[in-house]
Design a protein around this motif. Structure first.
Motif, PDB file in Angstrom:
ATOM      1  N   PHE A   1       0.835  -1.197   0.000  1.00  0.00           N
ATOM      2  CA  PHE A   1       0.000   0.000   0.000  1.00  0.00           C
ATOM      3  C   PHE A   1       0.868   1.245   0.000  1.00  0.00           C
ATOM      4  CE2 PHE A   1      -2.418   2.992   2.940  1.00  0.00           C
ATOM      5  CZ  PHE A   1      -3.229   3.514   1.938  1.00  0.00           C
ATOM      6  N   MET A   2       0.540   2.176  -0.900  1.00  0.00           N
ATOM      7  CA  MET A   2       1.219   3.480  -0.909  1.00  0.00           C
ATOM      8  C   MET A   2       0.175   4.578  -0.762  1.00  0.00           C
ATOM      9  SD  MET A   2       2.153   3.753  -4.967  1.00  0.00           S
ATOM     10  CE  MET A   2       0.969   3.212  -6.213  1.00  0.00           C
ATOM     11  N   SER A   3       0.577   5.655  -0.107  1.00  0.00           N
ATOM     12  CA  SER A   3      -0.354   6.753   0.126  1.00  0.00           C
ATOM     13  C   SER A   3       0.379   8.072   0.031  1.00  0.00           C
ATOM     14  CB  SER A   3      -1.002   6.626   1.499  1.00  0.00           C
ATOM     15  OG  SER A   3      -1.751   7.788   1.815  1.00  0.00           O
ATOM     16  N   GLN A   4      -0.279   9.044  -0.599  1.00  0.00           N
ATOM     17  CA  GLN A   4       0.288  10.380  -0.674  1.00  0.00           C
ATOM     18  C   GLN A   4      -0.007  11.175   0.588  1.00  0.00           C
ATOM     19  OE1 GLN A   4      -0.259  11.767  -4.637  1.00  0.00           O
ATOM     20  NE2 GLN A   4       0.594  13.774  -4.215  1.00  0.00           N
ATOM     21  N   SER A   5      -0.809  10.624   1.459  1.00  0.00           N
ATOM     22  CA  SER A   5      -1.134  11.270   2.734  1.00  0.00           C
ATOM     23  C   SER A   5      -0.631  10.394   3.868  1.00  0.00           C
ATOM     24  CB  SER A   5      -2.648  11.457   2.866  1.00  0.00           C
ATOM     25  OG  SER A   5      -3.011  11.741   4.202  1.00  0.00           O
ATOM     26  N   GLY A   6       0.245  10.961   4.727  1.00  0.00           N
ATOM     27  CA  GLY A   6       0.739  10.212   5.867  1.00  0.00           C
ATOM     28  C   GLY A   6      -0.341   9.926   6.890  1.00  0.00           C
ATOM     29  N   ALA A   7      -1.216  10.910   7.117  1.00  0.00           N
ATOM     30  CA  ALA A   7      -2.301  10.714   8.075  1.00  0.00           C
ATOM     31  C   ALA A   7      -3.215   9.583   7.630  1.00  0.00           C
ATOM     32  CB  ALA A   7      -3.096  12.014   8.238  1.00  0.00           C
ATOM     33  N   PHE A   8      -3.384   9.451   6.334  1.00  0.00           N
ATOM     34  CA  PHE A   8      -4.216   8.379   5.794  1.00  0.00           C
ATOM     35  C   PHE A   8      -3.609   7.014   6.129  1.00  0.00           C
ATOM     36  CE2 PHE A   8      -5.966   5.742   2.366  1.00  0.00           C
ATOM     37  CZ  PHE A   8      -7.306   6.098   2.434  1.00  0.00           C
ATOM     38  N   VAL A   9      -2.290   6.932   6.108  1.00  0.00           N
ATOM     39  CA  VAL A   9      -1.619   5.676   6.435  1.00  0.00           C
ATOM     40  C   VAL A   9      -1.918   5.272   7.876  1.00  0.00           C
ATOM     41  CG1 VAL A   9       0.620   4.555   6.762  1.00  0.00           C
ATOM     42  CG2 VAL A   9       0.224   5.973   4.749  1.00  0.00           C
ATOM     43  N   THR A  10      -1.791   6.223   8.813  1.00  0.00           N
ATOM     44  CA  THR A  10      -2.030   5.877  10.216  1.00  0.00           C
ATOM     45  C   THR A  10      -3.473   5.444  10.435  1.00  0.00           C
ATOM     46  OG1 THR A  10      -2.552   8.178  10.833  1.00  0.00           O
ATOM     47  CG2 THR A  10      -0.253   7.484  10.976  1.00  0.00           C
ATOM     48  N   ALA A  11      -4.406   6.122   9.766  1.00  0.00           N
ATOM     49  CA  ALA A  11      -5.817   5.762   9.909  1.00  0.00           C
ATOM     50  C   ALA A  11      -6.086   4.375   9.340  1.00  0.00           C
ATOM     51  CB  ALA A  11      -6.693   6.805   9.216  1.00  0.00           C
ATOM     52  N   VAL A  12      -5.512   4.087   8.190  1.00  0.00           N
ATOM     53  CA  VAL A  12      -5.725   2.790   7.545  1.00  0.00           C
ATOM     54  C   VAL A  12      -5.132   1.659   8.384  1.00  0.00           C
ATOM     55  CG1 VAL A  12      -4.940   1.385   5.599  1.00  0.00           C
ATOM     56  CG2 VAL A  12      -6.026   3.592   5.187  1.00  0.00           C
ATOM     57  N   LEU A  13      -3.930   1.871   8.931  1.00  0.00           N
ATOM     58  CA  LEU A  13      -3.313   0.816   9.735  1.00  0.00           C
ATOM     59  C   LEU A  13      -4.136   0.521  10.982  1.00  0.00           C
ATOM     60  CD1 LEU A  13       0.507   1.634   9.508  1.00  0.00           C
ATOM     61  CD2 LEU A  13      -0.768  -0.170   8.345  1.00  0.00           C
ATOM     62  N   ASP A  14      -4.645   1.558  11.621  1.00  0.00           N
ATOM     63  CA  ASP A  14      -5.478   1.354  12.803  1.00  0.00           C
ATOM     64  C   ASP A  14      -6.736   0.566  12.441  1.00  0.00           C
ATOM     65  OD1 ASP A  14      -6.120   1.933  15.648  1.00  0.00           O
ATOM     66  OD2 ASP A  14      -7.757   3.093  14.771  1.00  0.00           O
ATOM     67  N   TRP A  15      -7.357   0.959  11.339  1.00  0.00           N
ATOM     68  CA  TRP A  15      -8.583   0.307  10.877  1.00  0.00           C
ATOM     69  C   TRP A  15      -8.309  -1.134  10.451  1.00  0.00           C
ATOM     70  CZ3 TRP A  15      -9.586  -1.275   5.778  1.00  0.00           C
ATOM     71  CH2 TRP A  15     -10.918  -1.636   5.498  1.00  0.00           C
ATOM     72  N   ALA A  16      -7.216  -1.338   9.712  1.00  0.00           N
ATOM     73  CA  ALA A  16      -6.883  -2.673   9.207  1.00  0.00           C
ATOM     74  C   ALA A  16      -6.520  -3.614  10.348  1.00  0.00           C
ATOM     75  CB  ALA A  16      -5.734  -2.579   8.206  1.00  0.00           C
TER      76      ALA A  16
END
Length: 700
Positions: free
Chosen positions: A158-173
């Motif tokens: 997974f790649m993301s142009q938003s760092g905040a999006f990464v933290t949210a996705v990892l928590d959710w996943a």
């Protein structure tokens, strides 16, 4: 196969420049995460302390003994570029710049980012960021991020142009038990961008699906070329934000992205075989299906449910997708009648009714999957006393494994679904609460199966007169013009695009001579780069007989002078009159997108093109297959194929014209915009009646 980015995700030694124990700092978070999970050696670098979390700290990169594979830069922005240079001088090939304050902050930050890019180029650094959350890889335990969570192991990258999006996705996943192989926060993409990671993960045997959250694409044409190769073997799914004008502006202010047009992204991603998700939920729903399920052999889906309402919802979702409800064979219908009670519905969607125990549900699932007309199956269940979801999950897993066809499950409940969902997910069977999500995941499998099935076809290269085309453009540039009209018809002729007989003349006598060379009445048009909508001022005369040509010339020039006295008049075009009643007016054109380069457009043309907006685009250069698909895309396609008793037009002529236009705008970056409207298409062929274009003389 080894790639340039292998050491980024699987390094032996990593130095954290800016490592610290200071509470609340990014340097502390990155260092703690590395020491907590990384299988290799983490080396702190900080000139102000001797140890960090008990590990010896070095004052600078140069003083670290031995080979370092990866440097993570977490220092103030004022010294970040110098630290990256030190890493390059020390022979470190991979760098992650977490530090912010670069291109996303304004002109001074943009200057720093240019300097950073130059340093990376000088030392051939594979550099992530700046302004990045960092990177992680579950294969090596690498967690070079300042996020609060490490990912669970999995086979999705997974790649993301938003760092905040990464933290949210990892928590959710992590809450859902979803795992990852590699995760990258792209940041400002000063060096490495989405194309590099798509290419690397496409070669990674441990990555089964590539996901991305993108706000923009750095080099659209290169991305299409790379992703097209990768998607032939590995699915790529992205959420692209900034679809609206307001969203595009927000994306630009967020990471310095110059947003390309939505049409360009839609076309480019489709040509690359990249699947597009509209929401984050859909992104991961699609990933779950692609990671665990076989691809279907077609578009026919069966629905088996114990509740009529959700079955209807699934049917509606099928209607909104590229799937179709399967028609069961007589043998399957007979089998349903054997295993289901009389009150059950044996037609698609199959309703086993609410009192169905697991045996009845399983028999219906088995019968549906065995039908040769069924390519995939959606199983939908509501909680009832005679059935537990765990029993159903075991049954679905067993039947799906036997059939080898894709299955998606909808379990409509709360806590009662948790264990069943775990059973299904461990077997690679996706489970959802909403019937529409189950159907969408099956549709994504169908879509990717189509991507895998299509064969790439190189664009045709036609024999053209490139120098003649260049002369037309250069003459306009020499006159100081950037906008051209019918005086540029020679540009089309040079590339083999048919145009009506005629020429541009500068006197009434020349007009008459030109008309006499053409059989029948003629069309006469003012030729002026300053008057674009000539018909609006009476600057076009249609059906002029020879005896009236002289006076028509004088009248057209007078009208132009009265309308705009300072307009540049290049003369009057005298042109063959075509019988438009036997053809269809279409438009072919091109414009240059900031990310994807030249786009080719096709649609219904004439005076209503802007009103009807029935057009489609592709990223140039286009192949014959892609040009053919463009004809299928428009709503007015039946007009081309003989609607209402008309003869079908010569579609091959349109396909060739689109390819020739594609070659033209690819060959000449100076062409910023080009419209051929109308391109009249008849059963005998196609002919470009009018042309307008805008050029950039600096590109000639």
């Amino acid at each position: 196969m080894e790639t340039r980015l292998d050491a980024l995700f699987d390094p032996d030694r990593v130095c954290v420049v800016g490592a610290t124990e200071r509470e609340g700092s990014v340097g502390r978070a990155v260092t703690h995460n590395m020491l907590d999970s990384f299988a290799g050696e983490t080396v702190p670098v900080n000139p102000n302390t001797e140890t960090v979390f008990g590990e010896r700290a070095y004052p600078d990169v140069a003083s670290v003994p031995g080979k370092i594979d990866l440097a993570v830069v977490v220092v103030p922005v004022a010294v970040a570029v110098d630290v990256v240079r030190q890493a390059g001088e020390a022979g470190i090939g991979h760098v992650v710049v977490v530090t912010a304050g670069f291109g996303e902050t304004g002109s001074e930050g943009a200057r720093r980012e240019r300097e950073l890019r130059e340093v990376a180029r000088e030392y051939d650094l594979a550099l992530v960021g700046p302004n990045s959350l960092g990177v992680l890889s579950t294969g090596s335990g690498l967690n070079a991020t300042f996020g609060p969570d490490m990912a669970l192991p999995g086979d999705v990258s997974f790649m993301s142009q938003s760092g905040a999006f990464v933290t949210a996705v990892l928590d959710w996943a992590n809450d859902r038990g979803l795992g990852f192989r590699d995760v990258v926060s792209l940041g400002n993409k000063a060096v490495l961008d989405e194309r590099d990671f798509v290419e690397a993960w496409g070669s990674d045997p441990d990555t089964s699906v590539v996901l991305g959250y993108l706000e923009g694409i750095t080099d659209g044409r290169a991305f299409v070329d790379t992703a097209r190769e990768v998607t032939a073997e590995t699915p790529v799914v992205v959420v692209k934000s900034g679809r609206t004008e307001a969203g595009a502006h927000a994306a630009a202010s967020h990471t310095g992205t110059i947003a390309g047009s939505e049409a360009a992204y839609e076309a480019g991603l489709e040509q690359a075989g990249v699947l597009r998700a509209e929401t984050v939920e859909e992104l991961f729903d699609t990933a779950e299906a692609l990671a665990g399920q076989p691809l279907p052999g077609g578009e026919s889906v069966a629905v088996v449910t114990n509740a009529g309402g959700p079955g209807v919802m699934a049917t509606d979702a099928v209607g909104d997708s590229g799937l179709s409800l399967a028609s069961f064979t007589d043998e399957t219908l007979d089998r349903f009648r054997e295993v289901l009670p009389e009150a059950a519905n044996v037609y698609n969607p199959v309703d086993v009714i609410g009192d169905a125990p697991v045996e009845r549900f399983g028999a219906a699932i088995e019968a549906a999957l065995a039908d040769p007309n069924v390519d995939s199956l959606a199983v939908i269940a509501c909680p009832v006393a005679v059935l537990t979801f765990e029993e159903l999950a075991d049954e679905v897993v067993a039947k799906a494994a036997e059939a080898g066809k894709p299955v998606a499950v909808c379990l409509m409940g709360g806590d009662s679904t948790r264990e069943a969902t775990r059973i299904l997910n461990e077997a690679g069977v996706p489970a959802y609460f909403d019937p529409a999500r189950a159907v969408r995941s099956l549709d994504a499998l169908r879509e990717y199966a189509a991507v895998r099935a299509r064969e790439y076809e190189s664009p045709t290269t036609f024999d053209v007169d490139r120098e003649a085309a260049r002369e037309v453009l250069q003459e306009a540039a020499d006159r100081g013009e950037t906008r051209l009209g019918v005086e540029a018809m020679g540009l089309l002729s040079a590339y083999g695009i048919p145009t009506p007989a005629g020429e541009v003349v500068t006197s009434p006598h020349e007009a008459l001579e030109a008309a006499e060379e053409i059989e029948g009445d003629v069309v006469m048009k003012i030729v002026s780069p300053d008057i674009l909508h000539k018909s609006d001022i009476g600057g076009v005369r249609v059906g002029v007989p020879n005896r009236e040509v002289y006076d028509a010339y004088e009248d057209l020039v007078t009208r132009a002078r009265n309308y705009q006295p300072d307009a540049t008049l290049l003369g009057v075009q005298v042109q063959e009159l075509l019988d438009l009643s036997a053809g269809v007016e279409t438009i072919v054109g091109a414009n240059r997108d900031p990310q994807f380069g030249p786009l080719v457009l096709f649609g219904l043309g004439g005076v209503f093109v802007e009103v009807l907006e029935d057009t489609t685009v592709r990223v140039a250069p286009i192949s014959e297959r892609e040009a053919t698909e463009m004809l299928d895309d428009i709503r007015a396609a039946p007009l081309l194929r003989g609607a209402r008793g008309r003869d079908p037009v010569d579609e091959g002529a349109v396909v060739e014209t689109l390819q020739r236009l594609s070659q033209l705008v690819t060959d000449f970056p100076a062409i910023l915009e080009l419209d051929v409207n109308p391109l009249v298409v008849t059963p005998e062929g196609a002919c470009a009646v009018d042309v307008r274009l805008t050029i950039d003389p600096e590109e000639l």
